[in-house]
Design a protein around this motif. Structure first.
Motif, PDB file in Angstrom:
ATOM      1  N   CYS A  10      12.132  13.247 -37.225  1.00 48.13           N
ATOM      2  CA  CYS A  10      11.837  12.155 -38.323  1.00 48.13           C
ATOM      3  C   CYS A  10      12.786  12.351 -39.385  1.00 48.13           C
ATOM      4  O   CYS A  10      12.821  13.432 -39.938  1.00 48.13           O
ATOM      5  CB  CYS A  10      10.420  12.056 -38.309  1.00 48.13           C
ATOM      6  SG  CYS A  10       9.923  10.724 -39.426  1.00 48.13           S
ATOM      7  N   GLU A  11      13.170  11.227 -40.052  1.00 49.81           N
ATOM      8  CA  GLU A  11      13.850  11.441 -41.346  1.00 49.81           C
ATOM      9  C   GLU A  11      13.091  10.347 -42.278  1.00 49.81           C
ATOM     10  O   GLU A  11      13.705  10.060 -43.400  1.00 49.81           O
ATOM     11  CB  GLU A  11      15.323  10.852 -41.066  1.00 49.81           C
ATOM     12  CG  GLU A  11      16.006  11.696 -40.184  1.00 49.81           C
ATOM     13  CD  GLU A  11      17.523  11.230 -39.879  1.00 49.81           C
ATOM     14  OE1 GLU A  11      18.036  10.320 -40.628  1.00 49.81           O
ATOM     15  OE2 GLU A  11      18.106  11.731 -39.175  1.00 49.81           O
ATOM     16  N   PRO A  22      -0.259  15.560 -42.219  1.00 51.22           N
ATOM     17  CA  PRO A  22      -0.593  15.051 -40.712  1.00 51.22           C
ATOM     18  C   PRO A  22       0.457  13.994 -40.178  1.00 51.22           C
ATOM     19  O   PRO A  22       0.433  14.097 -39.192  1.00 51.22           O
ATOM     20  CB  PRO A  22      -1.911  14.294 -41.073  1.00 51.22           C
ATOM     21  CG  PRO A  22      -2.412  14.888 -42.519  1.00 51.22           C
ATOM     22  CD  PRO A  22      -1.167  15.195 -43.245  1.00 51.22           C
ATOM     23  N   ASP A  23       1.203  13.383 -41.015  1.00 53.95           N
ATOM     24  CA  ASP A  23       2.141  12.361 -40.488  1.00 53.95           C
ATOM     25  C   ASP A  23       3.333  12.907 -39.830  1.00 53.95           C
ATOM     26  O   ASP A  23       3.898  12.608 -38.795  1.00 53.95           O
ATOM     27  CB  ASP A  23       2.572  11.603 -41.491  1.00 53.95           C
ATOM     28  CG  ASP A  23       1.747  10.633 -41.898  1.00 53.95           C
ATOM     29  OD1 ASP A  23       0.628  10.380 -41.454  1.00 53.95           O
ATOM     30  OD2 ASP A  23       1.915   9.795 -42.762  1.00 53.95           O
ATOM     31  N   LYS A  24       3.554  14.233 -40.203  1.00 50.56           N
ATOM     32  CA  LYS A  24       4.687  15.147 -39.378  1.00 50.56           C
ATOM     33  C   LYS A  24       4.337  15.351 -38.022  1.00 50.56           C
ATOM     34  O   LYS A  24       5.358  15.003 -37.116  1.00 50.56           O
ATOM     35  CB  LYS A  24       5.003  16.321 -40.203  1.00 50.56           C
ATOM     36  CG  LYS A  24       5.540  16.339 -41.490  1.00 50.56           C
ATOM     37  CD  LYS A  24       5.905  17.782 -41.960  1.00 50.56           C
ATOM     38  CE  LYS A  24       6.660  17.455 -43.249  1.00 50.56           C
ATOM     39  NZ  LYS A  24       6.984  18.846 -43.812  1.00 50.56           N
ATOM     40  N   GLU A  25       3.163  15.584 -37.695  1.00 49.79           N
ATOM     41  CA  GLU A  25       2.799  16.094 -36.251  1.00 49.79           C
ATOM     42  C   GLU A  25       2.833  14.481 -35.518  1.00 49.79           C
ATOM     43  O   GLU A  25       3.397  14.433 -34.431  1.00 49.79           O
ATOM     44  CB  GLU A  25       1.330  16.608 -36.024  1.00 49.79           C
ATOM     45  CG  GLU A  25       1.011  16.898 -34.441  1.00 49.79           C
ATOM     46  CD  GLU A  25       2.057  17.619 -33.753  1.00 49.79           C
ATOM     47  OE1 GLU A  25       1.970  17.648 -32.749  1.00 49.79           O
ATOM     48  OE2 GLU A  25       2.650  18.566 -34.543  1.00 49.79           O
ATOM     49  N   LEU A  61       9.737   2.858 -39.305  1.00 54.33           N
ATOM     50  CA  LEU A  61       9.643   3.232 -37.932  1.00 54.33           C
ATOM     51  C   LEU A  61      11.249   3.333 -37.589  1.00 54.33           C
ATOM     52  O   LEU A  61      11.495   4.200 -36.799  1.00 54.33           O
ATOM     53  CB  LEU A  61       9.122   1.985 -37.093  1.00 54.33           C
ATOM     54  CG  LEU A  61       7.668   2.112 -36.721  1.00 54.33           C
ATOM     55  CD1 LEU A  61       7.702   3.429 -35.549  1.00 54.33           C
ATOM     56  CD2 LEU A  61       6.716   2.414 -37.848  1.00 54.33           C
ATOM     57  N   SER A  62      12.187   2.488 -38.320  1.00 50.62           N
ATOM     58  CA  SER A  62      13.638   3.027 -38.162  1.00 50.62           C
ATOM     59  C   SER A  62      13.901   4.333 -38.572  1.00 50.62           C
ATOM     60  O   SER A  62      14.446   5.115 -37.915  1.00 50.62           O
ATOM     61  CB  SER A  62      14.219   1.913 -38.967  1.00 50.62           C
ATOM     62  OG  SER A  62      15.693   2.275 -38.749  1.00 50.62           O
ATOM     63  N   GLY A  66      14.840   6.459 -35.586  1.00 52.49           N
ATOM     64  CA  GLY A  66      16.406   6.223 -35.335  1.00 52.49           C
ATOM     65  C   GLY A  66      16.726   4.912 -34.874  1.00 52.49           C
ATOM     66  O   GLY A  66      17.968   4.892 -34.885  1.00 52.49           O
ATOM     67  N   MET A  67      15.908   4.261 -34.512  1.00 54.31           N
ATOM     68  CA  MET A  67      16.372   2.978 -33.938  1.00 54.31           C
ATOM     69  C   MET A  67      16.714   1.979 -34.906  1.00 54.31           C
ATOM     70  O   MET A  67      15.938   1.946 -36.132  1.00 54.31           O
ATOM     71  CB  MET A  67      15.005   2.382 -33.206  1.00 54.31           C
ATOM     72  CG  MET A  67      14.719   3.207 -32.132  1.00 54.31           C
ATOM     73  SD  MET A  67      13.388   2.457 -31.313  1.00 54.31           S
ATOM     74  CE  MET A  67      13.727   0.777 -30.535  1.00 54.31           C
TER      75      MET A  67
END
Length: 111
Positions: A10-11, A22-25, A61-62, A66-67
């Motif tokens: 995730c970027e 928590p968002d990392k997981e 979400l992009s 990566g979408m």
């Protein structure tokens, strides 16, 4: 032995920060799930998550997946249309995929 598919990192701003969050997981698990889905399923799942988040959801979400935002928008539009142009019993739309082998052999003979 099957080759392992790489899970995207995730970027988003939260995942770029040092330390636990928590968002990392959650973002890792989203990308893990996406690595197992086909192209249409990925587009629809990410579009649904973006709709759930509301304003700014497609951009976030992009960053997570990566979408491209355009791809997520396309998935959203397809969901809004109840996936009506996508047959239930097929992965590809009619006419999609590689040409049949017979077509290839005839085309090469004409050359």
């Amino acid at each position: 032995m099957m080759s392992e598919k790489t899970v995207r990192q995730c970027e988003c701003p939260v995942c770029q920060q040092p330390g636990d969050h928590p968002d990392k997981e959650l973002h890792h698990q989203m990308n893990l799930l996406l690595s197992r889905l086909d192209e249409q399923q990925r587009r629809w799942y990410v579009a649904l998550e973006a709709k759930r988040l509301g304003h700014g959801g497609m951009t976030l979400l992009s960053q997570i997946t990566g979408m491209s935002v355009d791809t997520i928008r396309r998935g959203r539009d397809e969901l809004d249309e109840e996936l009506s142009s996508h047959p239930v019993d097929r992965v590809r739309l009619p006419g999609g995929g590689r040409p049949r082998a017979e077509k290839n052999s005839r085309a090469s003979k004409k050359r």
